[in-house]
Design an enzyme around this catalytic site. Structure first.
Site, PDB file in Angstrom:
ATOM      1  N   HIS A 300       0.661  -1.135  -0.111  1.00 32.22           N
ATOM      2  CA  HIS A 300      -0.186   0.197   0.234  1.00 32.22           C
ATOM      3  C   HIS A 300       1.305   1.419  -0.055  1.00 32.22           C
ATOM      4  CE1 HIS A 300       0.087   1.117   4.004  1.00 32.22           C
ATOM      5  NE2 HIS A 300       0.097  -0.104   4.648  1.00 32.22           N
ATOM      6  N   GLU A 346      -4.801   2.012   2.459  1.00 33.96           N
ATOM      7  CA  GLU A 346      -4.674   0.492   3.602  1.00 33.96           C
ATOM      8  C   GLU A 346      -4.999   0.719   5.142  1.00 33.96           C
ATOM      9  OE1 GLU A 346      -3.194  -2.741   6.765  1.00 33.96           O
ATOM     10  OE2 GLU A 346      -2.607  -0.956   6.057  1.00 33.96           O
ATOM     11  N   GLU A 347      -4.326   1.956   5.339  1.00 34.61           N
ATOM     12  CA  GLU A 347      -4.545   2.469   6.861  1.00 34.61           C
ATOM     13  C   GLU A 347      -6.085   2.284   7.971  1.00 34.61           C
ATOM     14  OE1 GLU A 347      -2.053   1.819   8.250  1.00 34.61           O
ATOM     15  OE2 GLU A 347      -0.032   2.162   7.142  1.00 34.61           O
ATOM     16  N   ASP A 375       3.621  -6.112   3.729  1.00 34.09           N
ATOM     17  CA  ASP A 375       3.378  -4.974   4.780  1.00 34.09           C
ATOM     18  C   ASP A 375       3.024  -5.110   6.336  1.00 34.09           C
ATOM     19  OD1 ASP A 375       1.483  -2.869   5.170  1.00 34.09           O
ATOM     20  OD2 ASP A 375      -0.139  -4.093   5.913  1.00 34.09           O
TER      21      ASP A 375
END
Length: 487
Positions: A300, A346-347, A375
């Site tokens: 990401h 993504e976070e 990740d």
């Protein structure tokens, strides 16, 4: 001798306890073990083992040839130029523009972006001060999507607990109108991060006016770690932030010593309407049916607004697209397409991946063959972890056994380092994520310490060689990786 033996027993016990908190099966893969456990046809086994020379070629070119150090150099330029890249920010969108242009200039194919609606949260001024029983500054970082305090801040008496169970046992009258401080002991990320994710909601249900949570890390030098949190439906939204391990422990001790602990908290954080961001796509198109049985390599591109996101997840994103580039430059074009996807947001909860899945839902069974993601850091690779059915696992283990030149034949299940691709893996698609020596990953995770100093050029080279080798073999095999997909 007795003392040394006792220390050894304690160390072993601690290791066993650490790994007993998860259900991951780890083993080192070799050809003989795969053959004994699986019933692959002799033709398929020989076909896979025939890629040994290809793995050696890829490894040599990346570790010793013209590609040596290229991932680190490119990542350094990128992070120096754009810094942190929080979803909803101009910095992220400018970084995406840059990556789209760069991928085109690097000669990758079908370079484009695909839109995704993402949250837009703003971190404003944040301050916390211990005012009773003494005055002291408390370092903190608001958690993503938190609301702020009323203008001028709040002062509240503290209730400090280790666990949700401790909080539930307290009468509502003892929590109402107070600030709850959660000081859970570190039991691994999965077990500890739930306090960050749900602490505000659980405290609000008891009538608290704010929640402060011990940072999710096993090691601290007085640095707070931010991250996402989610308000439960129907609860009043209260301000929430992470504080350092040191401060959380100190507050917990004071509270349990019977002190009247009070904190002044001021947070000007707020949420805006969602905005449109983009996933960034590039390919090495296959020689047959480019849009069928695609192998995805991914990481990401967004980060939190602290540090520069070099480790989480710049390294993962860059080894993904660089693997595609290096294969193209080496003239290694497989039968199936290898596609790099740099996810957005993504976070906040895999927003980019979820939207990508929706956009590709209609033909997903035909389109996707295998997913790979990084990740959890890009330290020295030791192997890949995997999710899939037994037939897929047997093929994957045979492929993984070829990674001996990289000392990266370790296998684990299920895949644990690919949050974005879990959107597919949880439904039965096969996939893998990077296993690496990331014991220090959560030291720097979501902090100002996530900088290029954490990244090592040689480790990045080995990671990208592992990704390139694995993706190429899977994309070039005569068979697809089996899958059992649920809608």
């Amino acid at each position: 001798m007795h003392g040394n033996m006792l220390r050894l027993v304690l160390i072993i016990s601690a290791i066993v306890l650490q790994f007993s908190t998860c259900s991951v099966l780890i083993e080192k893969i070799d050809e003989e073990r795969v053959e004994n456990q699986c019933n692959l046809s002799e033709d398929l086994v020989n076909e896979i083992r025939g890629y040994k020379n290809v793995v050696s070629k890829i490894t040599d070119h990346i570790l010793n040839g013209k590609f040596k150090g290229e991932v680190h150099k490119s990542l350094q330029i990128f992070t120096d130029k754009f810094g942190s890249r929080m979803a909803g920010s101009d910095a992220l969108e400018k970084a995406i523009d840059y990556m789209e242009d760069l991928l085109k200039n690097e000669g990758l194919e079908n370079v484009h972006t695909e839109s995704a609606k993402v949250p837009h949260w703003i971190r404003g001024y944040e301050s916390a001060t211990l005012v009773q029983p003494r005055k002291a500054k408390i370092e903190l970082l608001g958690l993503g999507t938190t609301v702020g305090t009323p203008r001028g801040g709040i002062i509240g008496e503290v209730v400090a607990v280790r666990t949700f169970d401790e909080l539930q046992k307290l009468p509502d009258s003892e929590v109402k109108g107070k600030i709850v401080v959660f000081a859970p002991t570190w039991q691994g990320y999965g077990a500890t991060v739930r306090y960050r994710s749900s602490g505000a909601s659980e405290a609000s249900k008891k009538g608290a006016i704010a929640a402060l949570i011990r940072s999710a890390t096993p090691f601290s030098i007085a640095s707070p770690h931010t991250g996402s949190q989610n308000y439960a439906q129907g609860v009043k939204k209260i301000p929430t932030a992470c504080i350092t391990v040191e401060d959380a422990e100190m507050i917990w001790r004071l509270y349990n010593e019977g002190e009247n602990v009070q904190i002044r908290l001021e947070m000007e954080d707020y949420n805006l309407e969602p905005v449109i961001s983009r996933n960034t796509v590039s390919e090495l198109q296959g020689t047959t049916s480019p849009n069928k049985s695609v192998v995805i390599l991914s990481g990401h591109l967004d980060s939190w607004d602290v540090g520069v996101g070099a480790m989480d997840d710049g390294g993962g994103a860059f080894i993904s697209w660089k693997a595609v580039k290096f294969l193209k430059d080496m003239g290694l074009r497989p039968k199936r397409t290898i596609r790099s996807v740099l996810w957005t947001a993504e976070e906040y909860g895999y927003y980019g991946a979820k939207e990508y899945a929706k956009q590709h839902k209609e033909n997903e069974l035909e389109e996707f063959n295998f997913f790979i993601e990084s990740d959890t850091g890009t330290f020295d690779p030791v192997g890949l972890d995997f999710t899939g059915n037994k037939d897929a696992e047997c093929i994957f283990k045979e492929v993984l056994s070829l990674m001996a030149p990289l000392n990266a034949t370790q296998f684990a299940t299920p895949a644990d380092g690919g949050p974005d691709i879990s959107v597919w893996l949880d439904r039965g698609f096969p996939g893998a994520s990077l296993l690496n020596k990331n014991e220090r990953y959560f030291w720097f995770h979501h902090t100002d310490g996530d900088t290029m100093l954490v990244e090592d050029p040689d480790s990045l080279d080995r990671c990208v060689a592992l990704f390139a080798s694995t993706a190429y073999i899977i994309a070039d095999l005569s068979v697809d990786i089996p899958k059992d997909v649920k809608n």
